[in-house]
Motif scaffolding. Structure first.
Motif, PDB file in Angstrom:
ATOM      1  N   UNK A 221       1.251  -1.448   0.397  1.00 30.49           N
ATOM      2  CA  UNK A 221      -0.138   0.159  -0.289  1.00 30.49           C
ATOM      3  C   UNK A 221       1.064   1.173   0.009  1.00 30.49           C
ATOM      4  N   UNK A 222       0.874   2.472  -1.097  1.00 26.49           N
ATOM      5  CA  UNK A 222       1.342   3.240  -0.924  1.00 26.49           C
ATOM      6  C   UNK A 222       2.454   3.306  -1.246  1.00 26.49           C
ATOM      7  N   UNK A 223       3.182   2.564  -2.920  1.00 25.36           N
ATOM      8  CA  UNK A 223       4.443   2.344  -2.588  1.00 25.36           C
ATOM      9  C   UNK A 223       4.873   3.699  -3.187  1.00 25.36           C
ATOM     10  N   UNK A 224       4.566   5.028  -3.022  1.00 26.56           N
ATOM     11  CA  UNK A 224       5.954   6.030  -3.095  1.00 26.56           C
ATOM     12  C   UNK A 224       6.321   5.913  -5.218  1.00 26.56           C
ATOM     13  N   UNK A 225       7.895   5.953  -4.413  1.00 21.94           N
ATOM     14  CA  UNK A 225       8.058   5.710  -5.379  1.00 21.94           C
ATOM     15  C   UNK A 225       9.116   4.393  -6.130  1.00 21.94           C
ATOM     16  N   UNK A 226       8.589   3.170  -5.013  1.00 20.83           N
ATOM     17  CA  UNK A 226       8.757   2.050  -5.621  1.00 20.83           C
ATOM     18  C   UNK A 226      10.031   1.771  -5.063  1.00 20.83           C
ATOM     19  N   UNK A 227      10.509   2.221  -3.681  1.00 16.43           N
ATOM     20  CA  UNK A 227      12.117   1.096  -3.490  1.00 16.43           C
ATOM     21  C   UNK A 227      11.760   0.307  -2.913  1.00 16.43           C
ATOM     22  N   UNK A 228      10.871   0.539  -1.868  1.00 20.46           N
ATOM     23  CA  UNK A 228      10.698  -0.855  -0.776  1.00 20.46           C
ATOM     24  C   UNK A 228      10.073  -2.573  -1.423  1.00 20.46           C
ATOM     25  N   UNK A 229       9.148  -2.687  -2.618  1.00 22.75           N
ATOM     26  CA  UNK A 229       8.551  -3.580  -3.457  1.00 22.75           C
ATOM     27  C   UNK A 229       9.604  -3.692  -4.425  1.00 22.75           C
ATOM     28  N   UNK A 230      10.831  -3.337  -4.866  1.00 19.08           N
ATOM     29  CA  UNK A 230      11.587  -3.294  -5.860  1.00 19.08           C
ATOM     30  C   UNK A 230      12.635  -4.119  -5.218  1.00 19.08           C
ATOM     31  N   UNK A 231      13.062  -3.664  -3.991  1.00 17.91           N
ATOM     32  CA  UNK A 231      14.022  -3.933  -3.572  1.00 17.91           C
ATOM     33  C   UNK A 231      14.243  -5.679  -2.507  1.00 17.91           C
ATOM     34  N   UNK A 232      12.374  -6.091  -2.252  1.00 18.98           N
ATOM     35  CA  UNK A 232      12.119  -6.431  -2.078  1.00 18.98           C
ATOM     36  C   UNK A 232      11.724  -8.075  -3.428  1.00 18.98           C
ATOM     37  N   UNK A 233      11.384  -7.156  -4.566  1.00 16.04           N
ATOM     38  CA  UNK A 233      11.527  -8.235  -5.256  1.00 16.04           C
ATOM     39  C   UNK A 233      13.320  -9.070  -5.317  1.00 16.04           C
ATOM     40  N   UNK A 234      13.660  -8.111  -5.833  1.00 19.50           N
ATOM     41  CA  UNK A 234      14.933  -8.678  -6.032  1.00 19.50           C
ATOM     42  C   UNK A 234      15.671  -9.495  -5.501  1.00 19.50           C
ATOM     43  N   UNK A 235      15.540  -9.837  -3.744  1.00 21.05           N
ATOM     44  CA  UNK A 235      15.137 -10.670  -2.830  1.00 21.05           C
ATOM     45  C   UNK A 235      14.657 -12.327  -2.982  1.00 21.05           C
ATOM     46  N   UNK A 236      13.531 -11.711  -3.127  1.00 18.29           N
ATOM     47  CA  UNK A 236      12.533 -12.456  -2.991  1.00 18.29           C
ATOM     48  C   UNK A 236      11.745 -12.679  -3.694  1.00 18.29           C
ATOM     49  N   UNK A 237      11.996 -13.497  -5.157  1.00 16.27           N
ATOM     50  CA  UNK A 237      11.064 -13.587  -6.214  1.00 16.27           C
ATOM     51  C   UNK A 237      11.073 -14.878  -6.186  1.00 16.27           C
ATOM     52  N   UNK A 238      12.568 -15.848  -5.832  1.00 16.50           N
ATOM     53  CA  UNK A 238      11.819 -17.176  -5.420  1.00 16.50           C
ATOM     54  C   UNK A 238      11.070 -17.312  -5.093  1.00 16.50           C
ATOM     55  N   UNK A 239       9.884 -17.100  -4.077  1.00 15.78           N
ATOM     56  CA  UNK A 239       9.132 -17.625  -2.990  1.00 15.78           C
ATOM     57  C   UNK A 239       7.605 -16.068  -3.318  1.00 15.78           C
ATOM     58  N   UNK A 240       7.857 -15.529  -3.994  1.00 11.79           N
ATOM     59  CA  UNK A 240       6.415 -14.925  -4.589  1.00 11.79           C
ATOM     60  C   UNK A 240       6.167 -14.836  -5.886  1.00 11.79           C
ATOM     61  N   UNK A 241       4.606 -15.314  -6.280  1.00  8.19           N
ATOM     62  CA  UNK A 241       4.090 -15.390  -7.568  1.00  8.19           C
ATOM     63  C   UNK A 241       3.724 -14.028  -7.748  1.00  8.19           C
ATOM     64  N   UNK A 242       3.234 -12.958  -7.062  1.00  9.24           N
ATOM     65  CA  UNK A 242       2.792 -12.006  -7.430  1.00  9.24           C
ATOM     66  C   UNK A 242       3.259 -10.513  -6.420  1.00  9.24           C
ATOM     67  N   UNK A 243       4.330  -9.665  -7.316  1.00 10.82           N
ATOM     68  CA  UNK A 243       4.062  -8.161  -5.680  1.00 10.82           C
ATOM     69  C   UNK A 243       4.045  -7.054  -6.451  1.00 10.82           C
ATOM     70  N   UNK A 244       2.528  -6.669  -5.892  1.00 11.84           N
ATOM     71  CA  UNK A 244       1.380  -6.091  -6.652  1.00 11.84           C
ATOM     72  C   UNK A 244       2.188  -4.512  -5.479  1.00 11.84           C
TER      73      UNK A 244
END
Length: 280
Positions: free
Chosen positions: A87-110
């Motif tokens: 929620x409230x992703x702003x510039x997107x740093x948090x979501x993108x940084x988590x995706x870089x490291x957790x993509x083997x676990x995550x199907x969708x990060x919105x």
């Protein structure tokens, strides 16, 4: 997207030891050197608060880095196919940084933002900048508009009576994890965020919210009361490397109480889960 003023592109990375707090401002160490944090972000003075990265996002990232395996085990989360909503992703740093490291676990990060003020356009702009680098993991990310008013309107309405003016997939997806950082900066946020969390959380959803305490003392109290009002349970959690903070002074006893970033684990109360048919 149209840039309101000249912006500055920077890379937020702990490998360099520091990250810019805001364009032209001081720098802060965000800790750790294990997970990949290199995300290209362009700051912009938007009409909303989504124009730069807030320090609470760095704290929440550090929490996940240190606690991820423990969270999966403690909360019995699957190790494949997770659905994560920010929620409230702003510039997107948090979501993108988590995706870089957790993509083997995550199907969708919105990642979500409001359309008003150009916030969603700016989020999409930063996501495209990073996806063009070819970094692994960012393909699991999508973006969606999220006007909190829409989800507040859903609470308590029979399914056939709902007028769905938002991205339907947000309301229909069973989110395993919902994240957010420093989303409350006015009274509207205090009273809107809890029902939004309630509307988008399923009985098994785990919400992790990073919040700067004592920044707005009255809002802190009202926020906790609103979470309780909507049947949400709150527990402050911290990673082992973070020492137990001293007990907060009683409300309104200090002119300038010390601020600190807290991580709240928020879930639906058990009796609310038993009556989930009244919600989404």
């Amino acid at each position: 997207p149209t840039k309101v003023m000249e912006d500055v592109s920077v890379i937020y990375s702990a490998s360099h030891g520091t990250v810019p707090w805001a364009t032209g401002g001081p720098v802060y160490n965000i800790g750790g050197d294990s997970w990949d944090r290199e995300i290209v972000i362009e700051n912009a003075p938007l009409a909303t608060t989504g124009g730069h990265v807030w320090h609470a996002a760095f704290r929440l990232f550090n929490f996940f880095e240190e606690m991820w395996d423990t969270l999966l085990e403690t909360h019995k989360l699957p190790r494949r196919g997770l659905n994560v909503l920010e929620l409230g992703s702003g510039c997107g740093w948090l979501g993108m940084a988590l995706a870089l490291n957790l993509h083997p676990y995550i199907e969708r990060l919105c990642m979500t933002e409001q359309v008003e003020g150009g916030a969603l356009d700016w989020l999409c702009h930063n996501l495209k900048l990073n996806q063009e680098t070819g970094k692994e993991g960012l393909s699991i990310i999508d973006t969606a508009p999220c006007d909190w008013n829409d989800y507040i309107a859903l609470l308590g309405k029979p399914a056939d009576d709902r007028e769905v003016a938002m991205d339907v997939s947000l309301a229909e997806t069973k989110w395993d994890i919902i994240i957010g950082s420093d989303l409350i900066y006015n009274e509207a946020g205090v009273f809107m965020l809890p029902p939004v969390m309630k509307a988008l959380a399923s009985p098994n959803t785990h919400i992790f919210y990073a919040h700067t305490k004592k920044r707005y003392e009255m809002m802190d109290l009202d926020f906790m009361n609103e979470l309780k009002k909507y049947g949400l349970e709150v527990e402050e959690v911290r990673e082992p490397s973070i020492s137990t903070p001293p007990e907060s002074p009683p409300p309104f006893t200090e002119c300038f109480p010390p601020m600190r970033i807290a991580i709240f684990h928020i879930t639906r109360r058990a009796d609310e889960n038993a009556d989930a048919s009244s919600d989404l």
